[in-house]
Scaffold this motif. Structure first.
Motif, mmCIF file in Angstrom:
data_model
loop_
_atom_site.group_PDB
_atom_site.id
_atom_site.type_symbol
_atom_site.label_atom_id
_atom_site.label_comp_id
_atom_site.label_asym_id
_atom_site.label_seq_id
_atom_site.Cartn_x
_atom_site.Cartn_y
_atom_site.Cartn_z
ATOM 1 N N VAL A 150 0.823 -1.215 0.000
ATOM 2 C CA VAL A 150 0.000 0.000 0.000
ATOM 3 C C VAL A 150 0.859 1.267 0.000
ATOM 4 O O VAL A 150 0.389 2.348 0.311
ATOM 5 N N ARG A 151 2.140 1.082 -0.321
ATOM 6 C CA ARG A 151 3.064 2.202 -0.517
ATOM 7 C C ARG A 151 3.320 3.028 0.740
ATOM 8 O O ARG A 151 3.635 4.204 0.642
ATOM 9 N N ARG A 152 3.156 2.421 1.891
ATOM 10 C CA ARG A 152 3.520 3.170 3.109
ATOM 11 C C ARG A 152 4.927 2.721 3.517
ATOM 12 O O ARG A 152 5.112 2.011 4.496
ATOM 13 N N PHE A 153 5.900 3.172 2.713
ATOM 14 C CA PHE A 153 7.263 2.651 2.818
ATOM 15 C C PHE A 153 7.928 3.002 4.150
ATOM 16 O O PHE A 153 8.627 2.191 4.738
ATOM 17 N N MET A 154 7.716 4.237 4.602
ATOM 18 C CA MET A 154 8.363 4.636 5.858
ATOM 19 C C MET A 154 7.842 3.782 7.014
ATOM 20 O O MET A 154 8.606 3.310 7.858
ATOM 21 N N GLU A 155 6.535 3.556 7.002
ATOM 22 C CA GLU A 155 5.968 2.718 8.064
ATOM 23 C C GLU A 155 6.495 1.284 7.962
ATOM 24 O O GLU A 155 6.706 0.618 8.978
ATOM 25 N N ALA A 156 6.680 0.848 6.736
ATOM 26 C CA ALA A 156 7.232 -0.501 6.552
ATOM 27 C C ALA A 156 8.618 -0.593 7.188
ATOM 28 O O ALA A 156 8.952 -1.566 7.869
ATOM 29 N N ALA A 157 9.409 0.457 6.996
ATOM 30 C CA ALA A 157 10.761 0.472 7.568
ATOM 31 C C ALA A 157 10.694 0.440 9.089
ATOM 32 O O ALA A 157 11.445 -0.303 9.746
ATOM 33 N N LEU A 158 9.796 1.234 9.648
ATOM 34 C CA LEU A 158 9.690 1.266 11.111
ATOM 35 C C LEU A 158 9.215 -0.082 11.644
ATOM 36 O O LEU A 158 9.625 -0.519 12.721
ATOM 37 N N LYS A 159 8.376 -0.733 10.895
ATOM 38 C CA LYS A 159 7.901 -2.065 11.295
ATOM 39 C C LYS A 159 9.093 -3.029 11.392
ATOM 40 O O LYS A 159 9.232 -3.759 12.366
ATOM 41 N N ILE A 160 9.972 -2.992 10.394
ATOM 42 C CA ILE A 160 11.149 -3.877 10.455
ATOM 43 C C ILE A 160 12.033 -3.493 11.637
ATOM 44 O O ILE A 160 12.515 -4.339 12.380
ATOM 45 N N LYS A 161 12.194 -2.184 11.810
ATOM 46 C CA LYS A 161 13.112 -1.717 12.871
ATOM 47 C C LYS A 161 12.625 -2.068 14.272
ATOM 48 O O LYS A 161 13.403 -1.988 15.225
ATOM 49 N N GLU A 162 11.365 -2.454 14.390
ATOM 50 C CA GLU A 162 10.909 -2.891 15.716
ATOM 51 C C GLU A 162 11.752 -4.065 16.211
ATOM 52 O O GLU A 162 11.986 -4.216 17.400
ATOM 53 N N THR A 163 12.188 -4.917 15.295
ATOM 54 C CA THR A 163 12.974 -6.077 15.746
ATOM 55 C C THR A 163 14.350 -6.176 15.094
ATOM 56 O O THR A 163 15.184 -6.946 15.529
ATOM 57 N N ASN A 164 14.580 -5.410 14.031
ATOM 58 C CA ASN A 164 15.872 -5.497 13.348
ATOM 59 C C ASN A 164 16.417 -4.089 13.163
ATOM 60 O O ASN A 164 15.895 -3.320 12.367
ATOM 61 N N SER A 165 17.484 -3.768 13.895
ATOM 62 C CA SER A 165 17.968 -2.391 13.834
ATOM 63 C C SER A 165 18.855 -2.124 12.618
ATOM 64 O O SER A 165 19.215 -0.987 12.374
ATOM 65 N N LEU A 166 19.217 -3.141 11.855
ATOM 66 C CA LEU A 166 20.114 -2.905 10.716
ATOM 67 C C LEU A 166 19.560 -3.466 9.394
ATOM 68 O O LEU A 166 20.230 -4.221 8.701
ATOM 69 N N PRO A 167 18.342 -3.066 9.018
ATOM 70 C CA PRO A 167 17.731 -3.701 7.846
ATOM 71 C C PRO A 167 18.447 -3.432 6.526
ATOM 72 O O PRO A 167 18.482 -4.310 5.660
ATOM 73 N N ALA A 168 19.055 -2.262 6.383
ATOM 74 C CA ALA A 168 19.736 -1.986 5.104
ATOM 75 C C ALA A 168 20.896 -2.950 4.928
ATOM 76 O O ALA A 168 21.264 -3.315 3.803
ATOM 77 N N ILE A 169 21.469 -3.375 6.038
ATOM 78 C CA ILE A 169 22.590 -4.319 5.982
ATOM 79 C C ILE A 169 22.067 -5.741 5.770
ATOM 80 O O ILE A 169 22.511 -6.455 4.868
ATOM 81 N N CYS A 170 21.067 -6.125 6.566
ATOM 82 C CA CYS A 170 20.545 -7.491 6.441
ATOM 83 C C CYS A 170 19.925 -7.735 5.073
ATOM 84 O O CYS A 170 20.055 -8.819 4.513
ATOM 85 N N GLY A 171 19.245 -6.735 4.542
ATOM 86 C CA GLY A 171 18.648 -6.892 3.220
ATOM 87 C C GLY A 171 19.706 -7.241 2.187
ATOM 88 O O GLY A 171 19.419 -7.853 1.163
#
Ligand SMILES: Cc1cc2nc3c(=O)[nH]c(=O)nc-3n(C[C@H](O)[C@H](O)[C@H](O)COP(=O)(O)OP(=O)(O)OC[C@H]3O[C@@H](n4cnc5c(N)ncnc54)[C@H](O)[C@@H]3O)c2cc1C
Ligand code: FES
Lengths: 477, 280
Positions: free
Chosen positions: A82-103
């Motif tokens: 639904v194109r809520r990209f920022m919220e998607a990022a915050l959702k990941i960051k709830e449990t993963n603080s380094l998503p750009a790296i893990c991705g």
């Protein structure tokens, strides 16, 4: 009454052919052989949404269990859809603080994507690529800072700034602790910076994550080799730290027990990659640290480290680069994507082969390597089939440089200088699985120093667990 | 950032610097070293701690300008800062022990490294004989310092411009052949010097310690660049040393490894000299 013959084949429902992931835009292999820029270029918004739309939004998703830090994959993908990209990022960051790296570096094919239900018939949803997309989006669009609890006036020392240390520090800072990271090198990131090359994980991304931690109030002291300048016990007894987390990794290189290992053009992958990545030897002579690369390079090993060393050799201008691995293609422990990229870049694979001697000339330079062919026998303790040498199958290959990437062991500096810290026969630190606490009260550990060389995400998971363990201990639970 | 508090030119290409590094000064011991990086584009190089002052919080380094990195360091002045200064690394020399008679042998710039260790041997109650050698008189360093701490002092020069005409091994060989009882030899200098010192003492089975100057990157056991063959075993100079039993070291292999980056070092050196307006 049903008649078998009545079931005409025409009635069979048309099944759609299996779908594939939206392809990842990449630099052309011929082009990228000559540069250190990132290979995978990342999805754009349209590609990400198209990929997210395929997600089944399973009622009982399996992908989340496949993730060592239990990222809420189902919800973040829905937010992408639904194109809520920022919220998607915050959702990941709830449990993963380094998503750009893990991705970018997680072995998704053996974790989340392996258990993807959509993936039973099709290529799984490209969870890693979507994770990378939203994390990059958030970084480019000023992501909001998380809520930080009030300072509680208690000090934590984190030793090592690899993924384990960074994660533990971030979680504790958010809870209001005063966290200081002590790092031996002059730059943060651990393996993310000195090991994994720029073309796979741009260092700017690691730096952005570190800056984020600094904004959370984490202080980083560089040039601090704990065990030398200060011991763990001194940090607690004299410097007033309430707890210590050891995230010092498994950085000591292993060499083979064959002759010729001390020749001048034999390098550990650690040395080779540190020169190139941390010290920027690929920009020699603007940067003072040199690196030597020959025309014909053999890389011994089959993990991510070997792939990185091989692909770095290609970029430094070696004509022929060969991976020497003692098992077969199926057992290669490296991420699938890295093997694929290495092949595209012209790296050769000599499988079921093991070196028996490195040959040198009078100035100590490599002039060849003797190898023996192997066959696979019964599975060993690790479940992989054991390689057995085939008698009389020795031959010499023509190489002038050998890079040894057969694994790393824990660095003994901290165990040697911390009386009472229990370690295993292999030198890894023993911890309580749940809390991360070592045999010394108030001293915690996690990441490669506990598990031996493993993955970024498992190190992060351990950092998280230890942060929880520290918080509990200091709150008398 | 680590400020240079004092700088002295010992001779044409040997510099002496006192650096503000209180936390290292607080705990370092004779025989240990630091790894430094002068600036953002600099390389990491090991330098032995030549002296320290716990009260003032300072570390002394003495180095010979042999290439770009040491020349760059040597170009810094009092008040300038060194970007990274990591230590104390390596194992300290076991100097608390009383051996009896200790001969401290320093060749060239190596004498600066011998000095704090020799002083500690003396303070522990050993009889200290020092042999300080160089190519010629103007290259002899730490003459007064060595004299002050030694019970017997010898100097040698290759060209005979000062002291005994010959090598440090000339004097050491003399002492041995005169039947002097020597309980330990500690030698630091160019690899060939350490090799020949060890050769002489091996015949008499005199325990001999040498301090190796391997190429290093991290200095903490994480790269293996510094590996040496000691008694047929692979050792890392930075964590297992830098001091080893002189009779067990494979000096020829060490010399080869020290030349690993010769070509690149020459490029860096030439570019540096050009940037300083010197000859190419
Ligand atoms: C070349 C390479 C490629 C890899 N590729 C992948 C990949 O694609 N995907 C993946 O998931 N994993 C990969 N890995 C593995 C992964 O990087 C590690 O499992 C992970 O980094 C471990 O994290 P860590 O925090 O435990 O330790 P590290 O990342 O090793 O960090 C430890 C830090 O502690 C510091 N330190 C050590 N001793 C001291 C001390 N005494 N005092 C102060 N500081 C100290 C070190 O300098 C370092 O910065 C790769 C590893 C390598 C070497
Ligand atoms: S300098 Fe890297 S291991 Fe010794």
């Amino acid at each position: 009454m049903s008649d078998r013959s009545n079931k005409a084949p025409a009635k069979k429902r048309e099944r759609k052919p299996p779908t594939k992931k939206v392809p990842m835009p990449e630099q052309d292999p011929l082009e990228r052989r000559k540069n250190f820029d990132e290979v995978a270029l990342g999805y754009d918004a349209e590609q990400a949404v198209a990929e997210a739309e395929k997600c089944l939004q399973c009622r009982n998703p399996k992908c989340i269990d496949g993730c060592p830090v239990e990222v809420n994959i189902k919800e973040f993908i829905e937010l992408v859809r639904v194109r809520r990209f920022m919220e998607a990022a915050l959702k990941i960051k709830e449990t993963n603080s380094l998503p750009a790296i893990c991705g970018r570096v997680c072995p998704q094919e053996t974790q989340c994507e392996q258990s993807c239900i959509y993936g039973i018939r099709n290529e799984p949803i490209a969870i890693g690529r979507l994770e990378r997309f939203v994390a990059d989006y958030a970084r480019a669009h000023d992501e909001p800072m998380p809520e930080i609890l009030d300072r509680i006036g208690r000090k934590i020392a984190v030793i090592g700034s690899g993924p384990a240390g960074l994660t533990c520090a971030g979680d504790l800072a958010r809870l209001g602790y005063d966290v200081t990271i002590f790092e031996a090198f002059h730059k943060p990131g651990g393996v993310l910076v000195y090991g994994i090359p720029e073309f796979r994980l741009p260092k700017d991304i690691v730096m952005a994550e570190v800056e984020y931690l600094e904004r959370l109030g984490v202080e980083i002291k560089y040039d601090y080799v704990i065990g030398k300048i200060r011991t763990v016990l001194e940090l607690i007894d004299e410097d007033g730290y309430d707890a210590v987390f050891l995230g010092t990794g498994a950085g000591a290189p292993n060499f083979m027990r064959i002759s010729g290992m001390n020749l001048v053009t034999v390098f550990s992958a650690n040395e080779f990659l540190t020169r190139v990545n941390l010290m920027k030897a690929y920009e020699f002579p603007e940067y003072d640290t040199p690196v030597r690369i020959g025309n014909s390079v053999a890389v011994i090993g089959g993990g991510n480290v070997a792939m990185d060393a091989a692909r770095t050799s290609v970029r430094l201008g070696a004509d022929e680069v060969t991976i020497i691995y003692r098992r077969s293609m199926e057992e290669l422990p490296a991420r699938l994507e890295e093997v694929h990229h290495a092949e595209e870049e012209g790296v050769h694979f000599r499988l079921l082969t093991s070196p028996t001697e490195v040959l040198g000339n009078e100035s100590g330079e490599v002039i060849g390597m003797q190898c023996i062919e192997m066959e696979l026998g019964e599975p060993d303790e690790s479940g992989r089939r054991r390689p057995i040498p085939i008698p009389d199958s020795e031959s010499t290959i023509n190489v002038d440089t050998v890079i040894v990437a057969i694994g790393n062991s824990p660095n003994p500096i901290i165990p040697q200088t911390t009386p009472g810290l229990d370690v295993t026969y292999w030198g890894t630190i023993i911890v309580n699985e749940e809390t991360g606490m070592t045999s010394l009260p108030g001293v915690f550990a996690g990441g490669d120093i506990v598990t031996g060389a493993a993955t970024v995400i498992s190190a992060m998971g351990a950092g998280k667990r230890a942060a929880r363990g520290i918080h509990k201990l200091l709150n008398g639970e | 950032m680590y400020e240079i508090l004092f700088k002295k030119i010992l001779n044409e290409n040997t510099k002496f610097m006192v650096v503000d590094a209180p936390e290292i000064a607080r705990v370092c011991k004779p025989g240990q070293f630091v790894v430094i990086r002068v600036n953002e584009t600099g390389e990491r190089i090991p330098l032995t701690i030549a002296d320290f002052d716990r009260e003032k919080g300072t570390i002394t380094i003495v180095f010979q300008e042999v290439g770009k990195s040491t020349k760059l360091l040597g170009s810094l002045e009092k008040g300038d800062k060194i970007l990274n200064f990591v230590g104390p690394l390596g194992k300290p020399t076991p100097t608390e022990k009383v051996y009896g008679t200790v001969v401290a042998v320093g060749g060239g710039c190596g004498t600066a490294i011998v000095y704090p260790v020799a002083r500690a041997f003396k303070e522990a109650g050993n009889h200290l004989i020092s042999i300080n050698g160089a190519r010629s008189m103007d290259l002899l360093i730490y003459r007064r310092e060595m004299e002050e701490i030694s019970d017997e002092t010898y100097e040698t020069t290759d060209d005979g411009s000062c002291g005994v005409h010959g090598f440090v091994t000339t004097v050491l060989g003399d002492l041995i052949s005169k039947g002097r009882k020597i309980d330990l030899v500690f030698a630091v200098g160019p690899v060939p010097m350490m090799k020949f010192v060890s050769k002489i003492t091996a015949a008499q089975e005199i325990p001999t310690l040498v301090s190796l100057n391997s190429i290093m990157v991290d200095g903490t056991g994480m790269c293996g660049a510094c590996r040496v063959n000691v008694g047929g075993q692979m050792k890392f100079s930075c964590v297992d040393g830098p001091e080893f039993d002189g009779h067990e070291v494979d000096y020829d292999e060490l010399m080869g490894r020290l030349n690993a980056y010769k070509e690149q070092e020459e490029i860096s050196d030439r570019l540096w000299n050009e940037s300083q307006g010197g000859a190419a």
